[in-house]
Motif scaffolding. Sequence first.
Motif, short mmCIF file in Angstrom:
data_model
loop_
_atom_site.label_atom_id
_atom_site.label_comp_id
_atom_site.label_asym_id
_atom_site.label_seq_id
_atom_site.Cartn_x
_atom_site.Cartn_y
_atom_site.Cartn_z
N SER A 78 -16.90 26.42 -5.59
CA SER A 78 -16.66 26.61 -4.04
C SER A 78 -16.13 27.98 -3.85
CB SER A 78 -15.59 25.36 -3.80
OG SER A 78 -15.28 25.54 -2.40
N SER B 155 -11.56 12.27 7.94
CA SER B 155 -13.00 12.59 7.71
C SER B 155 -13.80 12.16 8.63
CB SER B 155 -13.32 11.89 6.13
OG SER B 155 -12.48 12.68 5.32
N ASP C 148 -13.35 14.70 11.46
CA ASP C 148 -14.16 16.03 10.97
C ASP C 148 -14.39 15.90 9.70
OD1 ASP C 148 -14.87 18.59 10.47
OD2 ASP C 148 -13.45 19.27 11.82
N SER C 149 -15.74 15.88 9.30
CA SER C 149 -15.98 15.79 7.79
C SER C 149 -16.54 16.98 7.15
CB SER C 149 -17.36 14.69 7.73
OG SER C 149 -18.38 15.38 8.57
N GLU C 150 -16.29 18.00 8.09
CA GLU C 150 -16.75 19.36 7.45
C GLU C 150 -15.66 20.08 6.88
OE1 GLU C 150 -19.09 21.63 10.18
OE2 GLU C 150 -20.08 19.87 10.82
N VAL C 151 -14.31 19.74 6.99
CA VAL C 151 -13.30 20.37 6.32
C VAL C 151 -12.66 19.62 5.28
CG1 VAL C 151 -12.51 21.40 8.43
CG2 VAL C 151 -11.73 19.46 7.78
N ASN C 152 -12.04 20.25 4.34
CA ASN C 152 -11.35 19.54 3.15
C ASN C 152 -10.11 18.78 3.74
OD1 ASN C 152 -10.55 18.82 0.59
ND2 ASN C 152 -11.00 20.76 -0.34
N GLN D 56 -8.75 26.28 7.72
CA GLN D 56 -10.23 25.85 7.26
C GLN D 56 -11.01 25.86 8.36
OE1 GLN D 56 -11.01 22.45 5.01
NE2 GLN D 56 -8.95 22.41 4.01
N ARG E 84 -14.63 28.18 8.10
CA ARG E 84 -15.73 27.85 8.35
C ARG E 84 -16.58 28.46 9.19
NH1 ARG E 84 -15.67 21.74 10.34
NH2 ARG E 84 -15.09 22.78 12.54
N LYS E 85 -16.03 29.30 10.25
CA LYS E 85 -16.64 29.88 11.25
C LYS E 85 -16.99 31.49 10.80
CE LYS E 85 -16.74 31.73 15.96
NZ LYS E 85 -16.13 31.53 17.28
#
Length: 346
Positions: free
Chosen positions: A41, A191, A194-198, A279, A283-284
Amino acid sequence: QNSAEETSDDDKKAMLAKIYAIATEYLKEDSIFCIRDISDSEQVYDIGFIYSESMGRRLHFTMKEYLINFLKYLQNNTDYSITVLVGKTVTGIRNISKSYGTANMLHSLQGFREKKNIYFYEEEYKVSETGLIICKKQLDSLIAAIEQGEHIGIRKCVDEFYEEMQKTGITGSTMNLNINYLLFQLIHLASELDSEVNQEEILRIISETTSEEGISRGGKAHLCRMAYAYGEYLSQLRKNVSRGLLGDIEGEIKKNYASNLTLKDLSEKYYVNSAYLGQLFRRKYGCSFKDCLNKKRIEEAARLLRKTDMKIYEVAESVGYKDADYFVNKFIEAMGCTPTKYKKNY
């Protein structure tokens, strides 16, 4: 960790390379069992190691003795803080992924454990024979209070949870089982929003940052503080605080790149959790906040070198670098040459 997000990706890669070199030096012929960037990752910098009983047997060590000795060697040969997460013991090459999964569980939840340099899954996750969550009723009430962000309700539920534990004589491994249940439920709640961050990493950071000096990790005061902070974090997720926020942060970088700009300061200014902000930013933009800030500083430094007669140290200071040598290294990384050579070419 929060501080980790303030470290640039390039610096993290350099740290990882150094630790990996030291690890392979110690392991010698067993270095083939040391894997760099095991998580695959871009956001995680770690080293994997597959331990075999034969390694310890050669030195007349148990597994625990071998790994502790390995850790001591790493600590003695680097200034970095190193944490070793030892997954569940398995047999057969096909089960290694299961062991790795349990090590990841340790990583997610170590923020609510007593801080140590090495964690063993089988010591941290001892499960009672019945597998029951003894205080499920109290924990479910606490989770509901956290969802609603009610500080008084949270404090009351934490009191009831600890009273129940004391009444039933819960200690050690059963206590861990109850805390694990709580933390996994909180991760699930976040999650869903917002499931797109850890979310596991954010929970760990919140757990660590709410444990200050004088507050015992995993104790009553720590649990209260963590629950307050997590309730606020869930509220931020529901309000979709990321909308328009990153544009404001980008504006801050463009305007204040030369100042001592940190993710923590910006998170406080815009009332958002710093781990979540880090995060969102990654992501962006595909890089850390610190890397983006460095990029802006180097771009401005290059402009000053082309357009002015400022000395190198003056350029460094004007774009936010107090250490001229550090500036030179960053400039070389970004531009492929020293500031002096760059200036001569223009």
